[in-house]
Design a protein around this motif. Sequence first.
Motif, short mmCIF file in Angstrom:
data_model
loop_
_atom_site.label_atom_id
_atom_site.label_comp_id
_atom_site.label_asym_id
_atom_site.label_seq_id
_atom_site.Cartn_x
_atom_site.Cartn_y
_atom_site.Cartn_z
N VAL A 185 0.86 -1.18 0.00
CA VAL A 185 0.00 0.00 0.00
C VAL A 185 0.90 1.23 0.00
CG1 VAL A 185 -1.76 1.28 1.25
CG2 VAL A 185 -1.81 -1.22 1.22
N SER A 186 0.77 2.02 -1.03
CA SER A 186 1.52 3.28 -1.07
C SER A 186 0.53 4.40 -1.37
CB SER A 186 2.62 3.24 -2.13
OG SER A 186 2.05 3.08 -3.41
N ARG A 187 0.40 5.25 -0.41
CA ARG A 187 -0.52 6.37 -0.58
C ARG A 187 0.27 7.60 -0.96
NH1 ARG A 187 -3.56 5.86 5.04
NH2 ARG A 187 -3.54 3.61 5.04
N PRO A 188 0.05 8.10 -2.17
CA PRO A 188 0.76 9.33 -2.52
C PRO A 188 0.25 10.48 -1.67
CG PRO A 188 -0.83 8.75 -4.22
CD PRO A 188 -0.81 7.62 -3.23
N ARG A 189 1.16 11.35 -1.32
CA ARG A 189 0.77 12.50 -0.53
C ARG A 189 -0.02 13.47 -1.40
NH1 ARG A 189 6.20 13.98 2.87
NH2 ARG A 189 6.28 12.06 4.06
N ALA A 190 -0.95 14.12 -0.78
CA ALA A 190 -1.76 15.09 -1.49
C ALA A 190 -0.94 16.36 -1.71
CB ALA A 190 -3.02 15.40 -0.70
N PRO A 191 -1.20 17.08 -2.79
CA PRO A 191 -0.51 18.36 -2.98
C PRO A 191 -0.78 19.29 -1.82
CG PRO A 191 -1.71 17.73 -4.96
CD PRO A 191 -2.09 16.76 -3.89
N LEU A 192 0.17 20.16 -1.58
CA LEU A 192 0.05 21.10 -0.45
C LEU A 192 -1.09 22.07 -0.68
CD1 LEU A 192 3.82 21.93 0.09
CD2 LEU A 192 2.38 20.39 1.43
N PRO A 193 -1.90 22.36 0.34
CA PRO A 193 -3.00 23.31 0.17
C PRO A 193 -2.50 24.74 -0.08
CG PRO A 193 -2.84 22.61 2.45
CD PRO A 193 -1.86 21.79 1.67
N ASP A 194 -1.39 25.11 0.53
CA ASP A 194 -0.80 26.42 0.28
C ASP A 194 0.66 26.20 -0.12
OD1 ASP A 194 -0.23 25.43 2.80
OD2 ASP A 194 0.03 27.41 3.69
N PRO A 195 0.89 25.95 -1.43
CA PRO A 195 2.23 25.57 -1.89
C PRO A 195 3.24 26.71 -1.77
CG PRO A 195 0.80 25.95 -3.76
CD PRO A 195 -0.06 26.03 -2.53
N GLU A 196 4.49 26.32 -1.68
CA GLU A 196 5.59 27.29 -1.66
C GLU A 196 5.70 27.93 -3.05
OE1 GLU A 196 7.56 28.13 0.92
OE2 GLU A 196 6.44 26.78 2.23
N PRO A 197 6.09 29.20 -3.14
CA PRO A 197 6.26 29.83 -4.46
C PRO A 197 7.43 29.20 -5.19
CG PRO A 197 7.00 31.29 -2.71
CD PRO A 197 6.37 30.12 -2.04
N ASP A 198 7.26 29.00 -6.50
CA ASP A 198 8.33 28.34 -7.25
C ASP A 198 9.18 29.32 -8.07
OD1 ASP A 198 6.59 28.99 -9.30
OD2 ASP A 198 6.09 26.93 -9.80
N TYR A 199 8.75 30.54 -8.24
CA TYR A 199 9.50 31.59 -8.95
C TYR A 199 9.87 31.17 -10.37
CZ TYR A 199 9.91 33.28 -4.18
OH TYR A 199 9.63 33.68 -2.90
N ARG A 252 8.22 22.84 -7.77
CA ARG A 252 6.89 22.41 -8.23
C ARG A 252 6.67 20.93 -7.97
NH1 ARG A 252 5.12 25.36 -13.88
NH2 ARG A 252 4.93 27.42 -12.96
N LYS A 253 7.69 20.13 -8.20
CA LYS A 253 7.57 18.69 -7.99
C LYS A 253 7.35 18.38 -6.51
CE LYS A 253 9.96 14.37 -8.99
NZ LYS A 253 11.17 13.76 -9.54
N ALA A 254 8.11 19.04 -5.64
CA ALA A 254 7.95 18.81 -4.20
C ALA A 254 6.59 19.30 -3.70
CB ALA A 254 9.08 19.50 -3.43
N SER A 263 12.95 24.62 0.77
CA SER A 263 14.39 24.72 0.51
C SER A 263 14.67 25.06 -0.95
CB SER A 263 15.07 23.41 0.90
OG SER A 263 16.42 23.43 0.53
N ASN A 264 14.02 24.34 -1.86
CA ASN A 264 14.21 24.60 -3.29
C ASN A 264 13.72 25.98 -3.69
OD1 ASN A 264 15.38 22.09 -3.77
ND2 ASN A 264 13.41 21.13 -4.22
N SER A 265 12.62 26.42 -3.09
CA SER A 265 12.07 27.74 -3.39
C SER A 265 13.05 28.84 -2.97
CB SER A 265 10.73 27.91 -2.67
OG SER A 265 10.22 29.20 -2.86
#
Length: 138
Positions: free
Chosen positions: A47-61, A88-90, A101-103
């Motif tokens: 069982v692998s549950r992918p994590r849901a996208p963040l509700p308030d994502p970090e800016p990717d610039y 964006r991927k994270a 960190s990437n942002s």
Amino acid sequence: MAQALSPLYPQGNNAGNHHAVHPGSVQLHAQVLSHHNEPVVVVQPPVSRPRAPLPDPEPDYMCYSIFTTLCCCICLGAAALGYSKATRKANGAGQRAEAASNSQTALILNHVGVVVGFILLTLYMLDTFYFNGDLLPF
């Protein structure tokens, strides 16, 4: 109709002896046998549950990175584009710490790229208009 399954390791005096169970003494349930009377191994997929996208994502610039690449400093802009894509991927994978960190790295690279581009443009304009092309070799 259902047969009782014998334990793989017998209880009692022979519990520590791994050679106590003989292959002929193990009785398999009828559902475990295939139509050729061969044992079938049934494995449940992990069982692998992918994590849901963040509700308030970090800016990717991403737009800032494209601008830096095309207009200021191609090397630093290309690196910033890579970090923007990783952000964006994270964000999509729900990994907030990695996205943050990437942002931050993309933002710093973009700022440095714009400053480097501005300095190079200023030097080029000074050389062209003030020193009549005698200062810089390009």
